[in-house]
Write an enzyme that holds these catalytic residues in place. Structure first.
Site, mmCIF file in Angstrom:
data_model
loop_
_atom_site.group_PDB
_atom_site.id
_atom_site.type_symbol
_atom_site.label_atom_id
_atom_site.label_comp_id
_atom_site.label_asym_id
_atom_site.label_seq_id
_atom_site.Cartn_x
_atom_site.Cartn_y
_atom_site.Cartn_z
ATOM 1 N N HIS A 190 -6.276 -5.359 1.253
ATOM 2 C CA HIS A 190 -6.234 -4.062 0.565
ATOM 3 C C HIS A 190 -4.895 -3.889 -0.146
ATOM 4 C CE1 HIS A 190 -6.803 0.321 0.047
ATOM 5 N NE2 HIS A 190 -5.557 0.444 0.451
ATOM 6 N N ASP A 245 0.842 -1.199 0.000
ATOM 7 C CA ASP A 245 0.000 0.000 0.000
ATOM 8 C C ASP A 245 0.876 1.248 0.000
ATOM 9 O OD1 ASP A 245 -2.478 1.317 0.039
ATOM 10 O OD2 ASP A 245 -2.524 1.406 2.227
ATOM 11 N N HIS A 299 -7.750 -0.558 -7.508
ATOM 12 C CA HIS A 299 -8.149 -1.351 -6.330
ATOM 13 C C HIS A 299 -9.659 -1.256 -6.119
ATOM 14 C CE1 HIS A 299 -9.473 -1.254 -2.120
ATOM 15 N NE2 HIS A 299 -8.670 -2.296 -1.941
ATOM 16 N N HIS A 351 -4.995 3.117 -6.527
ATOM 17 C CA HIS A 351 -6.133 2.954 -5.623
ATOM 18 C C HIS A 351 -7.468 2.945 -6.371
ATOM 19 C CE1 HIS A 351 -3.286 3.501 -2.325
ATOM 20 N NE2 HIS A 351 -4.230 3.020 -1.547
#
Length: 364
Positions: free
Chosen positions: A273, A172, A258, A255
């Site tokens: 995540h 991340d 994602h 993101h």
């Protein structure tokens, strides 16, 4: 007029055993705490939290988090906290718990203390929450007028969490500088509605350098559930540097992609995540035509810490072309951040890049 904005938490505390000092820091904010945590986190840390608050004469009301940072869960917890008359909201756990605590505090206009028990996301320091539906599909970003009043990270606690979650935090965090560069290059707005500051870009770059330099050794140490200087550095990068970096320098493709993964059903949703952001980062790098050597460096590093770099590892090897386009289309939603990378991308473009990452990774 060009506007540059930088935002940060009021106080950040990190170190071995600092959970025992939580009461002293909470007492600066109020005399009664409403603690939100799931059953697993509370069973591990509840006694320490209770003792720390008792020692500082801070009242405690614990309420179980049901697992999804959704509008319904936020409303439920806000109603309970209001009835309890609590003065400070405390989020204890992982990213969705922490995002929910921030939202509850915003509903009540109360101070919020964020206590991550895993170094797995960049959520703790930010003045926003990612909101999902009750079924876990990405809904929206919720923004706040201030960052958390306190972020307290006990590295001893984080090192006891599964190493997979620690590695997910590294993945991340590695999206931070990749996305920040895209935002700066496209002259887009950061998550705090300003252009990226010099400080924000420097922090984002320091995040990447720290993770690529110490991430592998820190991951190996956490596998043994020990804290080393490398672990401290990587926890700071995962939590503080990544948090300040993404918020103040902005998000782009990693993101958004994602979030796009929530458009389809399947085993991909058993991934963390950070595991999904890792593949999103590689996909962004393909979309912005980064060099083969740079993408390969990221692929090799991701592999060293167990992150997925192929469609098979992502549980998407059986996905249809139509499903991959659905992912790209959701990533390109008006309320998401893919446009900070390139406003002209289509769902097909993203699908092509997802396939290209898989092909490149399988060839290395």
């Amino acid at each position: 007029m060009s506007k540059f904005v930088f935002s940060s938490p009021r106080k950040y505390v990190q170190g071995m055993g600092v959970l025992g000092e939580l009461g002293d820091y909470i007492a600066e904010l109020g005399q009664s705490a409403f603690v939100i945590a799931d059953d697993t986190v509370w069973s591990i840390t509840g006694d320490k939290v209770r003792s720390a608050l008792d020692s500082a004469n801070v009242g405690l009301h614990y309420e179980r988090f049901n697992g999804e940072s959704s509008g319904n869960e936020i409303s439920r917890l806000a109603a309970v906290a209001k009835k309890a008359g609590s003065e400070v909201i405390v989020g204890l756990g992982g990213g969705k718990t922490l995002d929910t605590a921030k939202a509850v505090a915003d509903e009540l206009k109360a101070p919020v203390a964020i206590v991550p028990t895993v170094a797995s996301t960049d959520a703790p320091c930010s003045a926003l929450s990612v909101i999902y539906t009750d079924e876990g599909v990405f809904d929206t970003y919720r923004f706040y007028t201030k960052n958390p009043d306190l972020v307290l990270v006990d590295t001893g606690v984080c090192a006891q969490a599964p190493a997979r979650l620690f590695a997910s935090g590294i993945a991340d965090g590695l999206a931070t500088f990749v996305e920040a560069q895209a935002v700066k290059n496209s002259h887009s707005q950061s998550m705090v509605n300003g252009l990226p500051t010099v400080a924000a870009m420097a922090i984002a770059e320091a995040c990447e350098q720290t993770l690529l330099t110490y991430g592998y050794s820190a991951f190996q140490a956490v596998k043994q559930k020990v804290v080393t200087p490398a672990v401290e550095a990587v926890v700071e990068a995962n939590t503080l540097l990544s948090g300040l970096g993404f918020e103040n320098a902005g998000l782009a493709g990693a993101h958004a992609i994602h979030n796009g993964f929530t458009a389809i059903q399947g085993d991909i949703h058993h991934l963390t995540h950070g595991e999904k952001v890792a593949y999103g980062t590689l996909t962004q790098m393909v979309l912005e035509q980064r060099s083969d050597d740079e993408i390969a460096e990221y692929i090799h590093f991701y592999r060293s810490i167990g992150m997925p770099t192929t469609l098979k590892e992502l549980h998407l090897d059986k996905a249809s072309r139509e499903d991959l386009v659905k992912i790209g289309t959701l990533a390109n939603s008006e309320g998401d951040t893919l446009k900070n990378l390139n406003p002209n991308l289509t769902g097909d473009d993203v699908a092509n890049a997802i396939i290209a990452v898989d092909a490149l990774s399988n060839s290395l």
